[in-house]
Design a protein around this motif. Sequence first.
Motif, PDB file in Angstrom:
ATOM      1  N   ILE A   1      12.043  62.663  78.435  1.00 19.88           N
ATOM      2  CA  ILE A   1      12.830  63.018  79.267  1.00 19.88           C
ATOM      3  C   ILE A   1      13.692  61.242  79.890  1.00 19.88           C
ATOM      4  O   ILE A   1      13.586  60.592  80.249  1.00 19.88           O
ATOM      5  CB  ILE A   1      11.977  62.888  80.719  1.00 19.88           C
TER       6      ILE A   1
ATOM      7  N   TRP B   1      18.614  63.722  82.177  1.00 23.70           N
ATOM      8  CA  TRP B   1      18.767  65.557  81.503  1.00 23.70           C
ATOM      9  C   TRP B   1      17.078  64.915  80.187  1.00 23.70           C
ATOM     10  O   TRP B   1      16.617  63.581  80.278  1.00 23.70           O
ATOM     11  CB  TRP B   1      19.796  64.825  80.129  1.00 23.70           C
ATOM     12  N   ILE B   2      17.046  65.600  79.874  1.00 24.04           N
ATOM     13  CA  ILE B   2      16.024  65.714  78.037  1.00 24.04           C
ATOM     14  C   ILE B   2      16.311  65.243  76.763  1.00 24.04           C
ATOM     15  O   ILE B   2      17.331  66.901  76.680  1.00 24.04           O
ATOM     16  CB  ILE B   2      15.312  67.099  78.389  1.00 24.04           C
TER      17      ILE B   2
ATOM     18  N   GLY C   1      14.937  72.229  68.853  1.00 27.04           N
ATOM     19  CA  GLY C   1      14.816  72.045  70.440  1.00 27.04           C
ATOM     20  C   GLY C   1      13.684  71.648  71.068  1.00 27.04           C
ATOM     21  O   GLY C   1      13.702  71.607  72.201  1.00 27.04           O
TER      22      GLY C   1
ATOM     23  N   GLU D   1      11.418  68.535  72.598  1.00 22.88           N
ATOM     24  CA  GLU D   1      11.696  67.486  73.244  1.00 22.88           C
ATOM     25  C   GLU D   1      10.913  66.250  72.879  1.00 22.88           C
ATOM     26  O   GLU D   1      10.279  66.252  72.036  1.00 22.88           O
ATOM     27  CB  GLU D   1      10.485  67.871  74.952  1.00 22.88           C
TER      28      GLU D   1
ATOM     29  N   GLU E   1      20.268  74.262  82.125  1.00 23.43           N
ATOM     30  CA  GLU E   1      18.789  74.751  82.669  1.00 23.43           C
ATOM     31  C   GLU E   1      19.228  75.771  83.749  1.00 23.43           C
ATOM     32  O   GLU E   1      20.090  75.232  83.858  1.00 23.43           O
ATOM     33  CB  GLU E   1      18.069  73.396  83.504  1.00 23.43           C
TER      34      GLU E   1
ATOM     35  N   ARG F   1      20.978  67.692  72.250  1.00 23.88           N
ATOM     36  CA  ARG F   1      20.311  67.822  71.080  1.00 23.88           C
ATOM     37  C   ARG F   1      21.140  66.633  70.193  1.00 23.88           C
ATOM     38  O   ARG F   1      22.085  66.015  70.291  1.00 23.88           O
ATOM     39  CB  ARG F   1      20.910  69.346  70.713  1.00 23.88           C
TER      40      ARG F   1
ATOM     41  N   ASP G   1      23.999  71.449  72.937  1.00 21.52           N
ATOM     42  CA  ASP G   1      23.698  71.587  74.359  1.00 21.52           C
ATOM     43  C   ASP G   1      23.036  72.813  75.632  1.00 21.52           C
ATOM     44  O   ASP G   1      23.543  73.575  74.864  1.00 21.52           O
ATOM     45  CB  ASP G   1      23.448  70.418  75.125  1.00 21.52           C
TER      46      ASP G   1
ATOM     47  N   THR H   1      26.577  66.651  81.205  1.00 23.88           N
ATOM     48  CA  THR H   1      25.929  66.494  82.391  1.00 23.88           C
ATOM     49  C   THR H   1      26.783  66.436  83.715  1.00 23.88           C
ATOM     50  O   THR H   1      26.334  66.993  84.913  1.00 23.88           O
ATOM     51  CB  THR H   1      24.404  65.666  82.898  1.00 23.88           C
TER      52      THR H   1
ATOM     53  N   ILE I   1      16.340  66.451  73.203  1.00 25.12           N
ATOM     54  CA  ILE I   1      15.653  66.978  72.240  1.00 25.12           C
ATOM     55  C   ILE I   1      16.038  67.369  70.985  1.00 25.12           C
ATOM     56  O   ILE I   1      17.508  66.215  70.176  1.00 25.12           O
ATOM     57  CB  ILE I   1      15.614  69.422  72.509  1.00 25.12           C
TER      58      ILE I   1
ATOM     59  N   LYS J   1      19.781  69.543  78.239  1.00 22.86           N
ATOM     60  CA  LYS J   1      18.876  69.477  77.263  1.00 22.86           C
ATOM     61  C   LYS J   1      19.935  68.904  76.292  1.00 22.86           C
ATOM     62  O   LYS J   1      20.717  69.764  76.189  1.00 22.86           O
ATOM     63  CB  LYS J   1      17.979  70.807  76.986  1.00 22.86           C
TER      64      LYS J   1
ATOM     65  N   PRO K   1      16.310  66.112  85.688  1.00 25.60           N
ATOM     66  CA  PRO K   1      17.326  66.761  84.256  1.00 25.60           C
ATOM     67  C   PRO K   1      17.162  68.282  83.833  1.00 25.60           C
ATOM     68  O   PRO K   1      17.006  69.276  84.398  1.00 25.60           O
ATOM     69  CB  PRO K   1      15.674  66.341  83.456  1.00 25.60           C
TER      70      PRO K   1
END
Length: 215
Positions: A136, A124-125, A131, A133, A98, A208, A95, A161, A127, A206, A203
């Motif tokens: 969201i 969070w986003i 990678g 997206e 940001e 994964r 992951d 997160t 992906i 990211k 967010p």
Amino acid sequence: MSKFNGISIVMGCYNAQQWIQESVESVLNQTFRNFELIIINDGSTDNTLNILEKIRSFDSRIKIYNQKNMGLTKALNYGVYKSKFDWVARIDADDICEKNRLTEQINYLTKSNNKKLYLIASSWIAIDQFGNEIKINNLNIDSTVIRKRIQNFIPTLSHSTVIFNKDIFKKVGGYRERLKTCQDIDLWLRFLDFGYIEIVNKPLVKVRFHEGQIT
């Protein structure tokens, strides 16, 4: 909330050579700088350890611990108990944080008047493996809704997160090592016995999704 003196970031990894450099670099590039990054290499047999040792040579905040393959749950417990700060952040080896992730969450904690706020997550986003997206996930919900959702086993928080209080983590007994999956939800339930969980509705990570990950 008491003065924030720093944060320990804990990552467990096993055969993570495909994404671990990007994940670690996203931590090192944080706008909040006073942290340690504790990485538990859970018996990787690929090039994971070589990648980590190369990155560590450029940044002394990285601490690598090697263990035989015992699973993510045991690796995370080991990492938390090795940490030096009062608050612990999680990030998985695939992951991406940001740049403002820690700054935003720490600001939220330090400005909160809730003395029993012991765990904070974020939106969070999602992906894919490349990678790109997917979605969201905005989590504009208050602590009461969070509590109800977790108690009803409704997926709510992304493990990567969260930031949590280490003293409470120890009081509840940490991650239950018999659990191979859902160890995070089990931990959140026990945190709720002591206080509150809240979410920064931005967010900040990211997450994964790919074949072979623990869900």
